[in-house]
Design an enzyme around this catalytic site. Structure first.
Site, PDB file in Angstrom:
ATOM      1  N   GLN A  58      13.376  -5.100  -6.346  1.00 28.96           N
ATOM      2  CA  GLN A  58      12.540  -5.818  -7.318  1.00 28.96           C
ATOM      3  C   GLN A  58      12.501  -5.170  -8.703  1.00 28.96           C
ATOM      4  O   GLN A  58      12.577  -5.860  -9.714  1.00 28.96           O
ATOM      5  CB  GLN A  58      11.124  -5.968  -6.744  1.00 28.96           C
ATOM      6  CG  GLN A  58      10.173  -6.668  -7.683  1.00 28.96           C
ATOM      7  CD  GLN A  58       9.038  -7.348  -6.965  1.00 28.96           C
ATOM      8  OE1 GLN A  58       9.237  -8.043  -5.974  1.00 28.96           O
ATOM      9  NE2 GLN A  58       7.835  -7.157  -7.460  1.00 28.96           N
ATOM     10  N   HIS A  71       3.468 -14.061  -6.294  1.00 21.28           N
ATOM     11  CA  HIS A  71       2.283 -14.371  -5.479  1.00 21.28           C
ATOM     12  C   HIS A  71       1.054 -13.615  -5.993  1.00 21.28           C
ATOM     13  O   HIS A  71      -0.018 -13.733  -5.422  1.00 21.28           O
ATOM     14  CB  HIS A  71       2.556 -14.016  -4.016  1.00 21.28           C
ATOM     15  CG  HIS A  71       2.600 -12.534  -3.763  1.00 21.28           C
ATOM     16  ND1 HIS A  71       3.364 -11.653  -4.496  1.00 21.28           N
ATOM     17  CD2 HIS A  71       1.949 -11.758  -2.845  1.00 21.28           C
ATOM     18  CE1 HIS A  71       3.196 -10.416  -4.047  1.00 21.28           C
ATOM     19  NE2 HIS A  71       2.345 -10.462  -3.044  1.00 21.28           N
ATOM     20  N   ALA A  81      -5.265 -12.549   0.203  1.00 19.04           N
ATOM     21  CA  ALA A  81      -5.900 -11.305  -0.271  1.00 19.04           C
ATOM     22  C   ALA A  81      -6.674 -11.573  -1.579  1.00 19.04           C
ATOM     23  O   ALA A  81      -7.346 -12.593  -1.698  1.00 19.04           O
ATOM     24  CB  ALA A  81      -4.857 -10.211  -0.437  1.00 19.04           C
ATOM     25  N   GLU A  82      -6.543 -10.678  -2.572  1.00 16.24           N
ATOM     26  CA  GLU A  82      -7.282 -10.866  -3.833  1.00 16.24           C
ATOM     27  C   GLU A  82      -6.387 -11.509  -4.888  1.00 16.24           C
ATOM     28  O   GLU A  82      -6.633 -11.436  -6.084  1.00 16.24           O
ATOM     29  CB  GLU A  82      -7.876  -9.535  -4.282  1.00 16.24           C
ATOM     30  CG  GLU A  82      -7.064  -8.607  -5.140  1.00 16.24           C
ATOM     31  CD  GLU A  82      -5.754  -8.087  -4.573  1.00 16.24           C
ATOM     32  OE1 GLU A  82      -5.330  -8.474  -3.454  1.00 16.24           O
ATOM     33  OE2 GLU A  82      -5.103  -7.287  -5.280  1.00 16.24           O
ATOM     34  N   TRP A 114      -1.049  -7.180  -6.278  1.00 19.45           N
ATOM     35  CA  TRP A 114      -1.371  -6.344  -7.431  1.00 19.45           C
ATOM     36  C   TRP A 114      -0.175  -5.520  -7.910  1.00 19.45           C
ATOM     37  O   TRP A 114       0.058  -5.355  -9.105  1.00 19.45           O
ATOM     38  CB  TRP A 114      -2.579  -5.448  -7.143  1.00 19.45           C
ATOM     39  CG  TRP A 114      -2.953  -4.649  -8.351  1.00 19.45           C
ATOM     40  CD1 TRP A 114      -2.981  -3.295  -8.464  1.00 19.45           C
ATOM     41  CD2 TRP A 114      -3.325  -5.156  -9.657  1.00 19.45           C
ATOM     42  NE1 TRP A 114      -3.347  -2.923  -9.741  1.00 19.45           N
ATOM     43  CE2 TRP A 114      -3.552  -4.057 -10.487  1.00 19.45           C
ATOM     44  CE3 TRP A 114      -3.475  -6.443 -10.192  1.00 19.45           C
ATOM     45  CZ2 TRP A 114      -3.938  -4.177 -11.828  1.00 19.45           C
ATOM     46  CZ3 TRP A 114      -3.847  -6.580 -11.529  1.00 19.45           C
ATOM     47  CH2 TRP A 114      -4.071  -5.452 -12.323  1.00 19.45           C
ATOM     48  N   ASN A 115       0.620  -5.006  -6.963  1.00 17.77           N
ATOM     49  CA  ASN A 115       1.777  -4.212  -7.401  1.00 17.77           C
ATOM     50  C   ASN A 115       2.757  -5.076  -8.159  1.00 17.77           C
ATOM     51  O   ASN A 115       3.270  -4.688  -9.209  1.00 17.77           O
ATOM     52  CB  ASN A 115       2.474  -3.580  -6.197  1.00 17.77           C
ATOM     53  CG  ASN A 115       1.566  -2.613  -5.491  1.00 17.77           C
ATOM     54  OD1 ASN A 115       1.281  -1.536  -6.005  1.00 17.77           O
ATOM     55  ND2 ASN A 115       1.063  -3.009  -4.328  1.00 17.77           N
ATOM     56  N   SER A 116       3.017  -6.259  -7.618  1.00 18.59           N
ATOM     57  CA  SER A 116       3.970  -7.154  -8.277  1.00 18.59           C
ATOM     58  C   SER A 116       3.453  -7.557  -9.652  1.00 18.59           C
ATOM     59  O   SER A 116       4.218  -7.648 -10.614  1.00 18.59           O
ATOM     60  CB  SER A 116       4.202  -8.392  -7.410  1.00 18.59           C
ATOM     61  OG  SER A 116       4.789  -7.985  -6.193  1.00 18.59           O
ATOM     62  N   GLU A 165       4.046  -4.734 -11.912  1.00 13.86           N
ATOM     63  CA  GLU A 165       5.481  -4.544 -12.155  1.00 13.86           C
ATOM     64  C   GLU A 165       5.986  -5.596 -13.143  1.00 13.86           C
ATOM     65  O   GLU A 165       6.808  -5.299 -14.010  1.00 13.86           O
ATOM     66  CB  GLU A 165       6.243  -4.585 -10.818  1.00 13.86           C
ATOM     67  CG  GLU A 165       5.967  -3.336  -9.974  1.00 13.86           C
ATOM     68  CD  GLU A 165       6.264  -3.491  -8.486  1.00 13.86           C
ATOM     69  OE1 GLU A 165       7.030  -4.403  -8.111  1.00 13.86           O
ATOM     70  OE2 GLU A 165       5.731  -2.695  -7.681  1.00 13.86           O
ATOM     71  N   HIS A 183       0.823  -1.211   0.000  1.00  7.27           N
ATOM     72  CA  HIS A 183       0.000   0.000   0.000  1.00  7.27           C
ATOM     73  C   HIS A 183       0.859   1.263   0.000  1.00  7.27           C
ATOM     74  O   HIS A 183       0.604   2.206  -0.735  1.00  7.27           O
ATOM     75  CB  HIS A 183      -0.948  -0.003   1.201  1.00  7.27           C
ATOM     76  CG  HIS A 183      -2.120  -0.892   0.975  1.00  7.27           C
ATOM     77  ND1 HIS A 183      -3.401  -0.426   0.854  1.00  7.27           N
ATOM     78  CD2 HIS A 183      -2.196  -2.231   0.803  1.00  7.27           C
ATOM     79  CE1 HIS A 183      -4.230  -1.433   0.615  1.00  7.27           C
ATOM     80  NE2 HIS A 183      -3.508  -2.547   0.596  1.00  7.27           N
ATOM     81  N   ASP A 224      -5.387   6.156   1.951  1.00  9.22           N
ATOM     82  CA  ASP A 224      -5.492   4.704   1.803  1.00  9.22           C
ATOM     83  C   ASP A 224      -6.710   4.188   2.568  1.00  9.22           C
ATOM     84  O   ASP A 224      -6.994   4.610   3.692  1.00  9.22           O
ATOM     85  CB  ASP A 224      -4.231   4.025   2.348  1.00  9.22           C
ATOM     86  CG  ASP A 224      -4.158   2.571   1.916  1.00  9.22           C
ATOM     87  OD1 ASP A 224      -3.294   2.261   1.086  1.00  9.22           O
ATOM     88  OD2 ASP A 224      -4.980   1.747   2.398  1.00  9.22           O
TER      89      ASP A 224
END
Ligand code: UDP
Length: 482
Positions: free
Chosen positions: A342, A357, A380-381, A360-362, A365, A17, A109
Site C-alpha cells: 500500500q 474504507h 469500527a470507527e 485510521w491507518n489507511s 497513509e 493494530h 495494545d
C-alpha cells in the site's frame, strides 16, 4: 541520552493494530531508544526483515519472541485477528519477561484486554495504544455525553454531534452497535479503565491534522497523550514499504512498472484494509462503477464475505463478465487479489486519489501521501474518520455509505454503481472543487512529513515521552540508592 531508555512494545496481531505498533517501535528506535518488540515467533515473521534492516543500519531495536506455554494455541497471526481474539495465553510468558528484565515502560495494545492488571502488578510503567485518531475519540466521547442519536426517530434521520468545533452530522445507521446499546459496556470513545490507570497513551496522528481534537483529547480525555505520527513515515526505503504487514500478492516491480506507465495523478487506488469482508454484490457494484468512471485504477481486493444464503457465488466469479479481460486489454486497471504494497502505491506520483474504507491507518497513509480520497466506510470507527476527511479536512468525497456493519456480519445493502462512479468522477475528472481538495490534501501531506522531522510536532512529542521516561528513571535510581 535516549539510549539509557528501554521501551517494550507489545502489539496486537490485527493488521490495523500490529502494523502501526511495529512502526512506533521503529520510530522510537530512530530516536535512539532501545526498543524491543514482544511477539510470538509466528507473528514476528511478518516484520522481522524490516527490524533486521534497522539493526543493520545501527538502530537499537530487537524482537523478543514470547514462547507460548505448552499446550496453548497460537493466537490468530494472519494479520486479520478480530478485536476480540483472546491473547491471554501470553500472560504468563509476558509476566516472567517483565519481572526478569523490566524495561522503562511497555507500550501495549488495548486489545490485549487482560494486560493492564497483569502488567501493573509487575510495576513496569504502561502506555496504551488504541489505534484511533483524536477526532474519532472526541466525537465518540461527546456522543456518549449528549446521546444525540437517542433524539432521532429513525435510523436515517440526521443528527448533529454537539460540542465539536466542526458541524458533524451523522445517522444512527452509521453508528457502531455499542453506541446504540442502552445498558452495560463502556462506549469506545471514552478513556477506558486500562487507560485511566496507565502512564498515558501514544497516538498515531499529528497535531497539524486535527489540532482542536488533539488539544481536547489531551486536556479532557486522558491523563497524558503523546501524538507521534504518522508513524508509517518511518518506512523510508522501498523494501520496508513493499514488505510492510504481509508479503504482497504482487511483486513490487510489476506494480511499479504498471504505475510508471501512467500519467501523474491519473490512477485511483482502491482498498478496504486488512479486515473488511465485502459482499460479492458490493464488489460487483464497485467493479461496474469503476469501469463506468473511465479512470485508471489499482484495486486491492481483500477478503470477501462468504454468505451461505442465496447460493455462494464462489471466490472468482464475482466480477462482471469479461471485466478482467477488458482491463488487461485496455491496461486501465490492475487487480491485486490479496495484500497490496500500500505505501509504495500511495506514494507513487501516478496515483491521484484513494478510495478507502477509512481505517485510521489507511486514512493517515492517504493524508501522508497528499491524496484526496473517496470515502467508503464500513465498520469500527470508520464513519467518524470519514467525517474528518470530508467535513473537517475537506479532502474527500463520500461514496454514500449509510450502513455500519460489524466486520464479521452480513454487510447491509450495497452502495450502487452510480454512486461509486459519481464519487470517483468528482475527484478524478478535474473541476475546481476537486482541484481545491487536491491542494488541501497536498498541503496536509507536507505537514505530515514535517511533523515527524526533527523539530516537528510529532518528533517533539516522541522526545517528550523519552524525557519523561528518563526523569522517572532518575527518580527511581535515586530512591533505590538511598
Ligand atoms: N494494508 C496493506 N495492504 C493491504 C491492506 C492493508 O498494506 O492490502 C495495510 C494498510 O497500509 C494499513 C493497514 O494495513 O496500514 C490497515 O489498517 P487500517 O487501520 O487502515 O484498517 P483495518 O485493516 O484495521 O480495517
Amino acid at each position: 541520552m535516549a539510549d539509557e531508555v528501554e521501551m517494550f512494545f507489545f502489539p496486537f496481531m490485527g493488521g490495523g493494530h500490529q502494523i502501526p505498533m511495529i512502526d512506533i517501535a521503529r520510530l522510537f528506535a530512530s530516536h535512539g531508544v532501545r526498543s524491543t518488540i514482544i511477539a510470538t515467533p509466528d507473528n514476528a515473521l511478518s516484520f522481522q526483515r524490516s527490524i533486521a534492516r534497522d539493526r543493520d543500519s545501527g538502530r537499537p531495536i530487537s524482537i523478543h519472541p514470547l514462547e507460548l506455554p505448552q499446550g496453548s494455541e497460537q493466537p490468530d497471526s494472519d494479520m486479520s485477528a478480530a478485536p476480540f481474539t483472546d491473547t491471554s495465553m501470553l500472560q504468563e510468558p509476558l509476566t516472567l519477561l517483565l519481572i526478569a528484565r523490566p524495561p522503562d515502560c511497555i507500550v501495549v495494545d488495548t486489545f490485549h484486554r487482560w494486560s493492564a492488571d497483569v502488567i501493573d502488578a509487575t510495576g513496569v510503567p504502561r502506555i496504551v495504544f488504541n489505534g484511533n485518531g483524536c477526532f474519532s475519540r472526541c466525537a465518540q466521547e461527546l456522543m456518549r455525553t449528549y446521546k444525540p442519536h437517542d433524539m432521532v426517530q429513525s435510523e436515517y434521520d440526521p443528527f448533529e454531534i454537539p460540542g465539536l468545533p466542526d458541524r458533524i452530522v451523522m445517522t444512527r445507521s452509521q453508528l457502531p452497535h455499542f453506541h446504540k446499546q442502552k445498558v452495560g459496556g463502556k462506549p469506545h470513545g471514552r478513556m477506558s479503565n486500562s487507560e485511566d490507570k496507565s502512564l498515558g497513551v501514544v497516538v498515531n496522528s499529528f497535531l497539524e491534522l486535527e489540532p482542536a481534537y488533539v488539544e481536547y483529547f489531551k486536556k479532557e480525555m486522558v491523563k497524558k497523550a503523546w501524538v507521534v505520527g504518522p508513524v508509517s513515515l518511518c518506512n523510508r526505503n522501498v523494501a520496508d514499504k513493499a514488505e510492510r504487514g504481509q508479503q504482497a500478492a504482487i511483486d513490487e516491480h510489476s506494480c511499479l512498472s504498471w504505475l510508471n506507465a501512467k500519467e501523474p495523478n491519473s490512477v485511483l487506488y482502491v482498498s478496504f484494509g486488512s479486515l473488511a469482508r465485502l459482499a460479492p454484490e458490493q464488489l460487483l457494484e464497485i467493479a461496474y462503477g469503476l469501469e463506468a468512471s473511465s479512470c485508471s485504477f489499482i484495486w486491492a481486493v481483500g477478503k470477501i464475505f462468504e454468505s451461505l444464503e442465496n447460493g455462494q457465488r464462489g471466490r472468482e466469479n464475482w466480477l462482471p463478465s469479461g471485466f478482467e479481460e477488458r482491463l488487461k486489454r485496455s491496461k486501465r486497471g490492475l487487480i491485486i487479489r490479496g495484500w497490496a504494497p500500500q505505501l509504495l502505491i500511495l506514494e507513487h506520483p501516478s496515483v491521484g486519489a484513494y478510495m478507502t474504507h477509512c481505517g485510521w491507518n489507511s486514512t493517515l497513509e492517504g493524508v501522508s501521501a497528499g491524496l484526496p480520497m473517496v470515502t467508503f466506510p464500513h465498520s469500527a470507527e470508520q464513519f467518524f474518520n470519514e467525517k474528518l476527511i470530508t467535513d473537517v479536512l475537506r479532502i474527500g468525497v463520500q461514496v454514500g455509505s449509510m450502513e455500519w456493519a460489524s466486520w464479521n456480519t452480513k454487510p447491509g445493502p450495497p452502495v450502487g454503481r452510480e454512486k461509486v462512479e459519481a464519487a470517483v468522477r468528482k475527484l478524478m475528472d478535474g473541476g475546481e472543487e476537486a482541484a481545491e481538495m487536491r491542494r488541501r490534501a497536498k498541503d496536509l501531506g507536507e505537514k505530515a512529513k514535517r511533523a515527524v522531522e526533527e523539530g516537528g510536532s510529532s518528533y517533539e512529542d516522541a522526545e517528550a515521552l523519552i524525557q519523561e521516561l528518563m526523569s522517572r528513571k532518575k527518580v527511581s535510581t535515586k530512591r533505590s540508592s538511598r
